[in-house]
Design a protein around this motif. Structure first.
Motif, PDB file in Angstrom:
ATOM      1  N   ALA A 271       0.832  -1.201   0.000  1.00  8.37           N
ATOM      2  CA  ALA A 271       0.000   0.000   0.000  1.00  8.37           C
ATOM      3  C   ALA A 271       0.869   1.253   0.000  1.00  8.37           C
ATOM      4  O   ALA A 271       1.725   1.426   0.877  1.00  8.37           O
ATOM      5  CB  ALA A 271      -0.925   0.011   1.215  1.00  8.37           C
ATOM      6  N   MET A 272       0.646   2.118  -0.989  1.00  2.00           N
ATOM      7  CA  MET A 272       1.329   3.405  -1.013  1.00  2.00           C
ATOM      8  C   MET A 272       0.584   4.408  -0.138  1.00  2.00           C
ATOM      9  O   MET A 272      -0.653   4.449  -0.139  1.00  2.00           O
ATOM     10  CB  MET A 272       1.387   3.945  -2.444  1.00  2.00           C
ATOM     11  N   ILE A 273       1.330   5.223   0.573  1.00  2.00           N
ATOM     12  CA  ILE A 273       0.755   6.259   1.419  1.00  2.00           C
ATOM     13  C   ILE A 273       0.341   7.444   0.540  1.00  2.00           C
ATOM     14  O   ILE A 273       1.120   7.906  -0.291  1.00  2.00           O
ATOM     15  CB  ILE A 273       1.779   6.738   2.469  1.00  2.00           C
ATOM     16  N   PRO A 288       6.976   2.505   9.377  1.00  2.00           N
ATOM     17  CA  PRO A 288       6.309   1.711   8.334  1.00  2.00           C
ATOM     18  C   PRO A 288       5.541   0.526   8.913  1.00  2.00           C
ATOM     19  O   PRO A 288       5.711   0.175  10.090  1.00  2.00           O
ATOM     20  CB  PRO A 288       7.477   1.239   7.475  1.00  2.00           C
ATOM     21  N   ILE A 289       4.712  -0.076   8.090  1.00  2.00           N
ATOM     22  CA  ILE A 289       4.055  -1.343   8.433  1.00  2.00           C
ATOM     23  C   ILE A 289       4.667  -2.407   7.537  1.00  2.00           C
ATOM     24  O   ILE A 289       4.598  -2.319   6.311  1.00  2.00           O
ATOM     25  CB  ILE A 289       2.531  -1.267   8.206  1.00  2.00           C
ATOM     26  N   ARG A 295       2.542  -4.343   3.329  1.00  2.00           N
ATOM     27  CA  ARG A 295       3.740  -3.495   3.354  1.00  2.00           C
ATOM     28  C   ARG A 295       3.312  -2.054   3.126  1.00  2.00           C
ATOM     29  O   ARG A 295       2.637  -1.743   2.152  1.00  2.00           O
ATOM     30  CB  ARG A 295       4.728  -3.905   2.258  1.00  2.00           C
ATOM     31  N   VAL A 296       3.691  -1.169   4.047  1.00  2.00           N
ATOM     32  CA  VAL A 296       3.405   0.260   3.902  1.00  2.00           C
ATOM     33  C   VAL A 296       4.720   0.998   4.116  1.00  2.00           C
ATOM     34  O   VAL A 296       5.106   1.311   5.244  1.00  2.00           O
ATOM     35  CB  VAL A 296       2.334   0.744   4.894  1.00  2.00           C
ATOM     36  N   GLN A 297       5.432   1.250   3.026  1.00  2.00           N
ATOM     37  CA  GLN A 297       6.713   1.961   3.102  1.00  2.00           C
ATOM     38  C   GLN A 297       6.976   2.712   1.783  1.00  2.00           C
ATOM     39  O   GLN A 297       8.113   2.900   1.376  1.00  2.00           O
ATOM     40  CB  GLN A 297       7.860   0.996   3.419  1.00  2.00           C
ATOM     41  N   SER A 298       5.877   3.103   1.132  1.00  2.00           N
ATOM     42  CA  SER A 298       5.961   3.826  -0.134  1.00  2.00           C
ATOM     43  C   SER A 298       5.021   5.023  -0.093  1.00  2.00           C
ATOM     44  O   SER A 298       4.035   5.017   0.643  1.00  2.00           O
ATOM     45  CB  SER A 298       5.569   2.924  -1.309  1.00  2.00           C
ATOM     46  N   LYS A 344      14.991  10.507   3.413  1.00  2.00           N
ATOM     47  CA  LYS A 344      15.248  10.672   4.848  1.00  2.00           C
ATOM     48  C   LYS A 344      14.491   9.634   5.667  1.00  2.00           C
ATOM     49  O   LYS A 344      14.998   9.118   6.674  1.00  2.00           O
ATOM     50  CB  LYS A 344      14.844  12.087   5.271  1.00  2.00           C
ATOM     51  N   ASN A 345      13.262   9.304   5.242  1.00  2.00           N
ATOM     52  CA  ASN A 345      12.413   8.374   6.000  1.00  2.00           C
ATOM     53  C   ASN A 345      12.514   6.934   5.509  1.00  2.00           C
ATOM     54  O   ASN A 345      11.769   6.073   5.976  1.00  2.00           O
ATOM     55  CB  ASN A 345      10.959   8.839   5.923  1.00  2.00           C
TER      56      ASN A 345
END
Length: 546
Positions: A271-273, A288-289, A295-298, A344-345
């Motif tokens: 999942a994209m944020i 992130p998840i 997976r939530v890191q995009s 950075k994140n």
């Protein structure tokens, strides 16, 4: 004597009974327990060389544990469950690299305008929906496309005058424009004509950023949970075993997470944020998840709009609208700031870019990325590209996420927007693949049909369902079957940092498979009208059978 003989016979019978049962217990305790939870057998894993021999696959704890070949008189190995796939063709589980799960789920509960061949047909569908839902204060729909109508002109606010006492909001097929009625315009104080940063209003049509002028009613968590489970049924029906959702709010990500934790939604989602300050701040604070199914890191951002609504940002004016270049939704300096924030994140940045100007701006920004880190920043759509810009895709951290059905949907009118010279450089997916070595393929559902087989045939044939045009649209940009299937499996997994867990058929990967009735590698025998999903298998479990 007779009585003694009877006693001896009974004694011998009892002894034989106990010895026999003791032997059974001893033998059963010595026999090994089945190695596998499930064995699938008598299917073929086809390749460009041919159908291949009959195979078997052993599954343990949802993971591929062993692979083997069955010869003439072979039986499959033992397992708790042994399933005969009856000579069908087994592929790695198909993955959609770019879709909109919540958008599709919502579509199941609104006015469906996809495929409407005229403005009048849209109005008829709206009227039927209102008749079935007389107590609704909002009528929300999606799917209209004026390019499919005889007039090719945008509809207007006046076209909805017959519907009184309700607010009507109808999103265009690409999501980059909305058709509204007077009640909506009055409620949100929207003028008939308006130009704004990244958007405009044209007599009831809200284009790109102008859509934000309307606050749609909030959907409840209960609504989303029910709708997502219905959407999951459709995904597995079409053979999809995992997907990337191209932009979700924090609220919706957490709803999906809860369904997966409860074991109700069993497909993996990358999942994209959504690119809003509140959503970015949430994940900056919480991290992130990274879970088995989520997976939530995009981050998903938009650099321009869509070609059909003339929002795609072009380097030269639109062929059918001189002096109009499209709509920039993110300035170059804003893009660079977002890129640096993602670095950075430790976030992957995924940016929508359709027009050749937006495409170049994005590629130049991404080309500054470090080549030694594993970043995999994504260009979403990549539809129109100046040929020399393909060199940017040689950068190891630029990944193209493309949707072949956009080419076969747009081919009827794309030349009107671009002109013949620029059209030659559009939808150049083979050129991108040659430069990068890998592409991720998806559908962009519900903007396009959810069926990934449409993706396959649009890539390899470049024709519509009626096999038009005869030799394919921009045929020099066709992909091979092998390249296409790799993009729909390994490439889609790679673009989501998941290639070590899914996307291939090899020991240690998730046991995700899509089983078809045809060998897609055989161009002589495959047929788009009769090609069907026989089974969808997720983590070793059959979740759909035709």
């Amino acid at each position: 004597a007779t009585h003694l003989n009877q006693m001896r016979n009974l004694s011998h019978t009892l002894i034989r009974f106990f010895v026999y049962n003791l032997l059974l217990v001893t033998l059963s305790s010595c026999m090994p327990t089945p190695t596998y939870d499930v064995v699938f057998y008598d299917m073929k894993t086809p390749s460009s060389e041919g159908d291949g021999p009959r195979q078997w696959i052993g599954i343990k704890d949802g993971i591929i544990a062993s692979l083997g070949t069955l010869y003439t008189d072979d039986n499959p190995p033992s397992a708790n469950e042994v399933i005969d796939l009856s000579g069908t063709f087994l592929y790695p589980g198909l993955i959609d690299a770019h879709g909109h799960l919540f958008g599709f789920a919502e579509m199941l509960n609104m006015v469906n305008l996809f495929g409407a061949e005229s403005k009048e047909e849209c109005i008829e569908r709206i009227a039927r929906f209102i008749q079935k839902n007389p107590s609704s204060h909002w009528i929300i729909g999606r799917g209209w496309d004026q390019n499919d109508w005889p007039s090719k002109e945008f509809p207007s606010v006046e076209d909805l005058n017959q519907f009184e006492g309700v607010k009507i909001y109808l999103t265009r097929v690409d999501g980059h424009a909305a058709w509204v009625n007077h009640e909506v315009m009055e409620a949100f104080d929207i003028p008939i004509e308006l130009n704004m940063v990244g958007g405009s209003v044209l007599n009831g049509i809200l284009i790109d950023n102008a859509e934000s002028l309307v606050d749609l009613p909030e959907r409840s968590a209960t609504f989303w949970r029910k709708s997502l489970l219905r959407a999951q049924d459709s995904l597995v029906k079409y053979g999809i075993t995992a997907m990337t959702d191209a932009g979700l709010s924090t609220k919706n990500i957490l709803i999906l997470d809860s369904l997966q934790e409860e074991g109700k939604f069993s497909l993996f989602v990358n999942a994209m944020i959504a690119h809003t300050e509140s959503d970015l701040q949430y994940f900056e604070e919480h991290g992130p998840i990274l879970k088995n199914l989520l997976r939530v890191q995009s981050v998903k951002a938009y650099l321009d709009g869509a070609l059909g609504s003339r929002g795609a940002l072009l380097r030269a004016p639109y062929h059918d609208l001189p002096e109009h270049y499209g709509l920039p939704l993110l300035a170059p300096e804003e893009l660079d700031n977002l890129r640096d924030r993602c670095l950075k994140n430790n976030w992957q940045l995924c940016v929508h870019a359709i027009g050749d100007s937006a495409h170049r701006i994005l590629l130049k920004s991404f080309y500054t990325l470090d080549t030694t880190s594993d970043l995999r920043f994504r260009v979403e759509h990549a539809q129109i590209m100046t040929p020399e810009d393909s060199v940017y895709y040689s950068h190891p951290n630029i990944v193209a996420s493309i949707q072949p059905t956009h080419a076969t949907s747009d081919m009827y009118w794309a030349e009107t927007r671009l002109g013949s010279h620029r059209l030659k450089h559009a939808y150049s997916f083979k050129r991108i693949l040659n430069a990068s070595g890998l592409v991720a393929l998806g559908t962009d559902f519900p903007i396009e049909h959810i069926d990934p087989l449409h993706t396959f045939f649009a890539a390899v044939d470049r024709t519509d369902n009626n096999n038009w045009p005869e030799n394919g649209f921009l045929a020099h940009q066709k992909l091979t079957a092998e390249q296409t299937l790799r993009g729909m499996t390994y490439g889609a997994a790679y673009s989501a940092f998941g290639e070590s867990d899914y996307g291939s058929i090899k020991i240690g990967q998730k046991a995700n498979f899509t089983v078809l009735n045809q060998n897609l590698f055989n161009s002589q025998k495959r047929d788009r009208k009769t090609c069907k999903v026989e089974h969808t298998i997720v983590s070793g479990n059959i979740v759909y059978s035709r």
